[in-house]
Design an enzyme around this catalytic site. Structure first.
Site, PDB file in Angstrom:
ATOM      1  N   ARG A   1       0.842  -1.209   0.000  1.00 45.69           N
ATOM      2  CA  ARG A   1       0.000   0.000   0.000  1.00 45.69           C
ATOM      3  C   ARG A   1       0.876   1.257   0.000  1.00 45.69           C
ATOM      4  O   ARG A   1       0.623   2.213  -0.739  1.00 45.69           O
ATOM      5  CB  ARG A   1      -0.921  -0.027   1.229  1.00 45.69           C
ATOM      6  CG  ARG A   1      -1.824   1.188   1.331  1.00 45.69           C
ATOM      7  CD  ARG A   1      -2.937   0.979   2.343  1.00 45.69           C
ATOM      8  NE  ARG A   1      -3.756   2.177   2.446  1.00 45.69           N
ATOM      9  CZ  ARG A   1      -3.909   2.876   3.564  1.00 45.69           C
ATOM     10  NH1 ARG A   1      -3.315   2.485   4.684  1.00 45.69           N
ATOM     11  NH2 ARG A   1      -4.656   3.957   3.571  1.00 45.69           N
TER      12      ARG A   1
ATOM     13  N   HIS B   1       0.870   4.231  -2.753  1.00 43.27           N
ATOM     14  CA  HIS B   1       0.611   5.626  -2.371  1.00 43.27           C
ATOM     15  C   HIS B   1       1.801   6.517  -2.695  1.00 43.27           C
ATOM     16  O   HIS B   1       1.642   7.718  -2.893  1.00 43.27           O
ATOM     17  CB  HIS B   1       0.244   5.709  -0.885  1.00 43.27           C
ATOM     18  CG  HIS B   1      -1.136   5.208  -0.608  1.00 43.27           C
ATOM     19  ND1 HIS B   1      -1.900   5.635   0.442  1.00 43.27           N
ATOM     20  CD2 HIS B   1      -1.916   4.309  -1.282  1.00 43.27           C
ATOM     21  CE1 HIS B   1      -3.089   5.015   0.421  1.00 43.27           C
ATOM     22  NE2 HIS B   1      -3.103   4.200  -0.610  1.00 43.27           N
TER      23      HIS B   1
ATOM     24  N   ASN C   1      -3.817   8.828   3.717  1.00 42.24           N
ATOM     25  CA  ASN C   1      -2.635   8.082   4.151  1.00 42.24           C
ATOM     26  C   ASN C   1      -2.695   7.638   5.611  1.00 42.24           C
ATOM     27  O   ASN C   1      -1.695   7.225   6.180  1.00 42.24           O
ATOM     28  CB  ASN C   1      -1.366   8.908   3.911  1.00 42.24           C
ATOM     29  CG  ASN C   1      -0.899   8.785   2.479  1.00 42.24           C
ATOM     30  OD1 ASN C   1      -1.151   7.773   1.815  1.00 42.24           O
ATOM     31  ND2 ASN C   1      -0.234   9.815   1.976  1.00 42.24           N
TER      32      ASN C   1
ATOM     33  N   HIS D   1      -5.543  -6.135  -3.041  1.00 43.94           N
ATOM     34  CA  HIS D   1      -6.429  -6.225  -1.873  1.00 43.94           C
ATOM     35  C   HIS D   1      -6.690  -7.669  -1.462  1.00 43.94           C
ATOM     36  O   HIS D   1      -7.533  -7.938  -0.619  1.00 43.94           O
ATOM     37  CB  HIS D   1      -7.742  -5.483  -2.144  1.00 43.94           C
ATOM     38  CG  HIS D   1      -7.583  -3.985  -2.078  1.00 43.94           C
ATOM     39  ND1 HIS D   1      -8.624  -3.101  -2.190  1.00 43.94           N
ATOM     40  CD2 HIS D   1      -6.469  -3.224  -1.902  1.00 43.94           C
ATOM     41  CE1 HIS D   1      -8.171  -1.858  -2.079  1.00 43.94           C
ATOM     42  NE2 HIS D   1      -6.853  -1.902  -1.917  1.00 43.94           N
TER      43      HIS D   1
END
Ligand code: HEM
Length: 329
Positions: free
Chosen positions: A68, A72, A100, A199
């Site tokens: 993740r 990001h 975040n 995911h």
């Protein structure tokens, strides 16, 4: 004879363009190359792998955190480790953005950086460390790298919470919003669906989907697109105002990186609106069906990660090699 001359001309022109392209940091992988540190810090990739192994055995949730964190990073100002910068007097960093919240994996990156600085000072960028560490952490269960990570990224010097909020899709985003964010970064619908397979590992906060269970349209109703038995299950985990609890995004195999995400997605068990929304687009839904084949998923995920890892990268003399990953030099 004439044909040979024309062929030669085409060849020379193509090579010249390719050299210019690579020098400018564009080209197929944004100017990144395999084993960039081979000459200057030959043990760099081995060190990343060793430190990651140690950290994952201490914290099995680390692969999800890093995956993740890397996404990001890349989606905001490219893969330049801007997400690792702490706020200063001059800027509110990406970490301060609501998008975040609950990011993790920073300690592992700092640890790798410290080891690398001991081995070869000022050579290996934090952006490359994040790219390699993510790949190694996620791949560990298979004992072989799941995707290629060409290197040569350099570190950015700017990090902005506002930019993070503008560029990171949220749990509530519609298909078109997510598609546009990906398109702006050069990622297609195929990439979007393949990367969403991430995911398959990790967890999500109840507060990001509990409206789907308790109050979808403000009338105390349930999201009609969620599988009713899955909604019942989720209600056993999350109350209506639960701001703290997290649940596994892929309940049957949340520590295993595999294509199981698409099985649950097709069964209307995608956790967030942003997952469920993939089925609302004909093309995306078709791509998700293809991912039910494990080999297809691993191939497509590897290709899309390569693309994601090359988003707006800094190379050559751009940016810097940070001494510490959380602050600029
Ligand atoms: C397509 C748009 C996407 C949306 C809207 C989205 C949204 C989210 C949200 C809301 C969470 C939970 C955060 C929390 O509970 O605080 C999450 C977790 C996660 N996301 Fe995404 N995501 C997207 C794409 C991606 C991509 C492309 C990747 C990586 C390639 C990724 C990897 C992850 C991982 C691994 C987690 C679990 C993190 C953990 O357990 O610590 N996501 N995502």
């Amino acid at each position: 004879m004439v044909t040979n001359k024309i062929l030669l001309l085409i060849l020379v022109t193509a090579c010249t363009i390719s050299v210019i392209c690579n020098a400018k940091g564009s080209g197929e992988n944004g100017g990144l190359v395999a084993n960039f540190y081979g000459q200057n810090c030959s043990r760099a990739e081995e060190i990343v792998q060793t430190v990651i192994k140690r950290h994952v055995s201490d914290d099995p949730s680390l692969p999800a955190k890093l995956l993740r964190l890397y996404f990001h990073d890349c989606v905001v100002r490219g893969c330049d480790a801007s997400v690792l910068l702490s706020s200063t007097e001059n800027f509110q960093s990406e970490q301060e953005s609501g998008a975040n919240r609950r990011l993790g994996g920073f300690e592992a990156i700092d640890d790798i950086k410290a080891e690398l600085e001991k081995e070869c000072q000022g050579i290996v960028s934090c952006a490359d460390i994040l790219a390699l560490a993510t790949r190694d952490a996620v791949s560990l269960q298979y004992g072989r790298p799941l995707w290629e990570v060409p290197t040569g990224r350099r570190d950015g010097t700017i990090s902005s919470a506002l930019e993070a909020s503008r560029n990171i899709p949220t749990a509530f985003s519609s298909f078109n919003v997510i598609k546009d964010i990906f398109r702006r970064k050069g990622l297609s619908i195929d990439d979007l669906v393949a990367l969403s397979g991430a995911h398959t590992i990790g967890v999500g906060r109840c507060s990001l989907f509990s409206h789907r269970l308790y109050n979808f349209t403000g009338k105390g109703d349930q999201d009609p697109s969620i599988n009713p038995s899955y909604a019942d299950f989720l209600r056993t985990k999350c109350g209506p105002n639960d701001g703290r609890t997290t649940v596994e995004m892929d309940p049957e195999s949340s520590r295993s990186f595999d294509n199981h995400y698409y099985e649950i997605l097709k069964d209307n068990k995608g956790l967030f609106t942003s997952d469920a929304t993939l089925l609302t687009n004909k093309k995306a839904s078709k791509v998700a069906s293809k991912m039910l084949d494990s080999e297809t998923f691993f191939d497509e995920f590897a290709k899309s990660m390569l693309k994601m890892g090359a988003i707006e990268v800094l190379t050559g003399t751009q940016g810097q090699i940070r001494k510490k990953c959380n602050s600029i030099n």
